[in-house]
Motif scaffolding. Structure first.
Motif: not given
Length: 406
Positions: A137-138, A141-143, A241-242, A245, A248-249
């Protein structure tokens, strides 16, 4: 299954995953279903594809502004603040605010960023690939969406963790692990304060970014006031962003759960755009939005009274048997995939073009570089009936050699 067992008002029932069995029963037996709630008057659940489109396309009947777009109506002072967020506006005000920034998300503008976004995605995956494991996730997916929205907004890259943490707290309003109401209010105040600091910077030194555009934006001949500016900034940072993300996850989890589909993409990466659409259909980022009836009306013969809450459920519409053949099958080659993950009508996702580009680019890199992925532990899901999110997903994969020239 008795329909009396169904309780879509309780976020606990979404921790294990979207309750698709309930939605399947509702579509078949009671597609416009009255859901009692413990701490409220109850609400209508709209679960069919065409009905969701009807509600979304008729804001004069189903308002985003009256009670905002979450199931629980905020208290009066909070409702006034919430109504300043574009997501919670009706026409004509919504159109006026949307017009300020929509040029930043046109297909042409997004296409101009493609080469840069591809380079960002390569760096993100390359930083993790040789290790053979990651917190997905961090670290993965998030970046990409976080870096991209920070660049678009003019947020310095070193501040992106602050944006990540504050936005996480704000969307996790039903998850005790994300803090209590005081914590969320502090996060909102933190984002507002940061927005004002950034505003001062770009008032003195305007740049080609969305913060400068917001500072120059006008509604009815007047610049945005402080609360309007900060509310707009908050929405763009969180939505930017949320949701990407989350998709993607969810998408990577789906591909790990369906290794035959992942191998098809490895062999035929040209199928990735269709796979992205199937991921969006099968496991969308947002479970619902709420509207409020502005007058007495009907949906499928059910009498909706003025003031009733009407909740439209995207995961259910995206598996409507009348629209999607074999809807519970995850098929990355599915043709004619007219899902509603980005919404429809007035509130169609402003950043859909950018989100699609980010998703296509990151999945191209993930599929190519992270071979034989598997879970190291069960994913930890967000306690929320609003966001279909995952807080943590530890994964392993075959360590990949460093890319030549990296």
């Amino acid at each position: 299954m008795s329909l009396a067992e169904i309780d879509l008002s309780n976020p606990d029932h979404f921790v294990a995953g979207t309750p698709h069995a309930w939605f399947r029963a509702l579509r078949a037996q009671d597609p416009v279903h009255w859901q009692p709630e413990a701490n409220g008057p109850g609400f209508w659940c709209v679960t069919k594809y065409e009905d969701l489109k009807h509600v979304s396309r008729n804001p004069e009947l189903f308002s985003s502004w009256i009670g905002a777009t979450n199931i629980h109506t905020p208290p009066p002072d909070g409702l006034e603040r919430t109504r300043m967020i574009m997501l919670n506006m009706d026409p004509p005000q919504h159109v006026k605010f949307r017009r300020i920034v929509q040029r930043g998300f046109t297909p042409r503008r997004v296409a101009q960023q493609e080469a840069h976004i591809r380079e960002l995605a390569r760096r993100i995956v390359d930083a993790v690939a040789p290790r053979g494991e990651a917190e997905f996730v961090e670290e993965l997916a998030a970046e990409l969406p976080l870096q991209v929205i920070c660049e678009i907004m003019g947020v310095p890259l070193e501040d992106r963790k602050k944006i990540f943490d504050l936005s996480n707290t704000m969307i996790g309003f039903d998850d005790p692990e994300m803090g209590d109401e005081a914590t969320r209010m502090a996060a909102s105040a933190g984002l507002f304060g940061y927005a004002m600091q950034l505003a001062e910077r770009y008032k003195a030194d305007p740049q080609d970014n969305l913060t400068t555009i917001l500072l120059r934006g006008e509604v009815d001949g007047e610049n945005l006031n402080e609360i309007e500016f900060c509310s707009f900034f908050l929405l763009l940072c969180i939505a930017g962003n949320e949701t990407t993300r989350t998709v993607t996850t969810n998408g990577w989890k789906l591909l790990m759960d369906h290794p035959d589909q992942l191998e098809l993409l490895v062999r035929e990466p040209a199928r990735i755009p269709a796979a992205v659409e199937e991921i969006l259909r099968f496991d969308p980022a947002v479970h619902y939005f709420r509207r409020t009836a502005t007058q007495d009306t009907e949906i499928r013969g059910r009498r909706i009274r003025r003031g009733d809450k009407v909740v439209i459920w995207y995961p259910s519409a995206n598996r409507d048997e009348d629209v999607f053949p074999d809807p519970d099958r995850f098929d990355v080659a599915r043709p004619e995939n007219e899902h509603l993950a980005f919404g429809i009508g007035e509130h169609y996702c402003l950043g859909a073009n950018l989100a699609r580009l980010e998703l296509n680019v990151i999945f191209e890199e993930l599929v190519a570089r992270l071979r034989h992925p598997r879970l190291l532990a069960p994913p930890r899901r967000l306690r929320s009936n609003f966001i279909n999110g995952v807080k943590e997903m530890r994964v392993a994969f075959d360590p990949a050699p460093a890319r030549l020239g990296a």
